[in-house]
Design an enzyme around this catalytic site. Structure first.
Site, PDB file in Angstrom:
ATOM      1  N   ASN A   9      10.083  30.611  55.639  1.00  0.00           N
ATOM      2  CA  ASN A   9      11.361  29.938  55.866  1.00  0.00           C
ATOM      3  C   ASN A   9      11.539  29.804  57.370  1.00  0.00           C
ATOM      4  O   ASN A   9      11.859  30.773  58.048  1.00  0.00           O
ATOM      5  CB  ASN A   9      12.493  30.773  55.257  1.00  0.00           C
ATOM      6  CG  ASN A   9      13.865  30.235  55.634  1.00  0.00           C
ATOM      7  OD1 ASN A   9      13.995  29.079  56.056  1.00  0.00           O
ATOM      8  ND2 ASN A   9      14.896  31.058  55.483  1.00  0.00           N
ATOM      9  N   LYS A  11      13.749  28.221  58.989  1.00  0.00           N
ATOM     10  CA  LYS A  11      15.148  28.067  59.423  1.00  0.00           C
ATOM     11  C   LYS A  11      15.249  26.875  60.391  1.00  0.00           C
ATOM     12  O   LYS A  11      14.536  25.897  60.215  1.00  0.00           O
ATOM     13  CB  LYS A  11      15.670  29.365  60.040  1.00  0.00           C
ATOM     14  CG  LYS A  11      15.314  30.583  59.183  1.00  0.00           C
ATOM     15  CD  LYS A  11      16.020  31.826  59.599  1.00  0.00           C
ATOM     16  CE  LYS A  11      15.471  32.987  58.771  1.00  0.00           C
ATOM     17  NZ  LYS A  11      16.313  34.168  58.825  1.00  0.00           N
ATOM     18  N   GLU A 162      16.495  39.524  48.948  1.00  0.00           N
ATOM     19  CA  GLU A 162      16.591  39.628  50.395  1.00  0.00           C
ATOM     20  C   GLU A 162      17.846  40.424  50.759  1.00  0.00           C
ATOM     21  O   GLU A 162      18.936  39.841  50.858  1.00  0.00           O
ATOM     22  CB  GLU A 162      16.679  38.234  51.017  1.00  0.00           C
ATOM     23  CG  GLU A 162      15.494  37.360  50.701  1.00  0.00           C
ATOM     24  CD  GLU A 162      15.291  36.301  51.767  1.00  0.00           C
ATOM     25  OE1 GLU A 162      14.207  36.264  52.348  1.00  0.00           O
ATOM     26  OE2 GLU A 162      16.241  35.531  52.038  1.00  0.00           O
TER      27      GLU A 162
HETATM   28  C1  PEP Z   1      14.616  34.945  55.624  1.00  0.00           C
HETATM   29  O1  PEP Z   1      15.239  34.234  56.409  1.00  0.00           O
HETATM   30  O2  PEP Z   1      14.515  34.627  54.434  1.00  0.00           O
HETATM   31  C2  PEP Z   1      14.008  36.158  56.143  1.00  0.00           C
HETATM   32  C3  PEP Z   1      13.525  37.024  55.293  1.00  0.00           C
HETATM   33  O3  PEP Z   1      13.985  36.308  57.519  1.00  0.00           O
HETATM   34  P1  PEP Z   1      13.223  37.454  58.358  1.00  0.00           P
HETATM   35  O4  PEP Z   1      11.841  37.567  57.783  1.00  0.00           O
HETATM   36  O5  PEP Z   1      13.230  36.965  59.751  1.00  0.00           O
HETATM   37  O6  PEP Z   1      13.990  38.716  58.143  1.00  0.00           O
END
Ligand code: PEP
Length: 254
Positions: A9, A11, A162
């Protein structure tokens, strides 16, 4: 046996040119065919990504989708529009969408239904905040977040657990916290879809997953891969996580 899935992801990182450069480099990496890989660039970079990934087995995902096919929804993109440019996957209900942009369980479900109606694969994100965990509400929150997923087609659904306190913070769930949340979610999926379907449904861990901690999180019984933010922005670390998932699937310790 569930095929591991490693999804990046990105973002709001990487425009079209950076996306092309990243994917061209990723395609040069040797990859185990036993791991499904998906990248989710920003919406504007999706056409470029689709072009670079043509003919490859790396899946392409969007980070959000609207529930209507078209209309007066400024800033939104429909599932059919994504489908038209070659997108196959979409992330729905990410905690940043929930906390920053007011996404609710209801709107997340509506987006997921629209995505599946357009034959997109859905990565549906759930997870508790730190306050909720500290208040002992983790399982109640997860239960609420997945309560209505029975409206979806489980054959085109991946869950992502998450914990919000682990996203982008450098903190990860302990193996015990991750495994018990994943096992709980699988049990809920079993209640919604039946035991056999729930056994084949993939549940990804997300939250500061990086090469250094794959060894403790990816081998867990109910963890079927990862949704990765920060560490997916670097070809080498993303590739290392993919290799770790392949090692796990082969029964080797990463
Ligand atoms: C996410 O945005 O889904 C995520 C898990 O971010 P990170 O790996 O940076 O914690």
């Amino acid at each position: 046996m569930r095929t591991p899935l490693i999804a990046g992801n990105w973002k709001m990182h990487y425009g079209a040119a950076e996306t092309a450069a990243f994917l061209e480099e990723l395609l040069t990496e040797e990859r185990d065919p036993g791991v499904d890989v998906v990248v989710c660039p920003p919406a504007v970079a999706l056409p470029m990504a689709a072009m670079v990934l043509t003919g490859s087995d790396i899946g392409l995902g969007a980070q959000n989708v609207h529930w209507e096919e078209s209309g007066a929804f400024t800033g939104e993109v429909s599932a059919l529009m994504l489908k038209e440019i070659g997108v196959q996957w979409v992330i729905v209900g990410h905690s940043e969408r929930r906390t920053i942009f007011g996404e609710t369980d209801e709107t997340a479900l509506a987006r997921a239904r629209a995505a599946q109606a357009a034959n997109l694969e859905v990565i549906f994100c759930v997870g508790e905040t730190l306050d909720e965990r500290d208040a002992g509400e983790t399982f109640a929150v997860l239960e609420r977040q997945v309560a209505d997923l029975g409206a979806l087609d489980p054959g085109h659904l991946v869950l992502a657990y998450e914990p919000v306190w682990a996203i982008g913070t450098g903190r990860t769930a302990t193996p015990q916290q991750a495994q018990e949340a994943h096992a709980f979610l699988r049990l809920r999926m079993s209640a919604l879809f039946g035991g056999e379907t729930s056994e084949s449904l993939r549940i990804l861990y997300g939250g500061s997953l990086k090469p250094a901690n794959t060894g403790e999180l990816l081998p867990l019984a109910d963890v079927d891969g990862g949704l990765i933010g920060g560490a997916s922005l670097d070809v080498r670390s993303f590739s290392a996580i993919i290799r770790a998932a392949a090692d796990c699937a082969a029964g080797e310790t990463p």
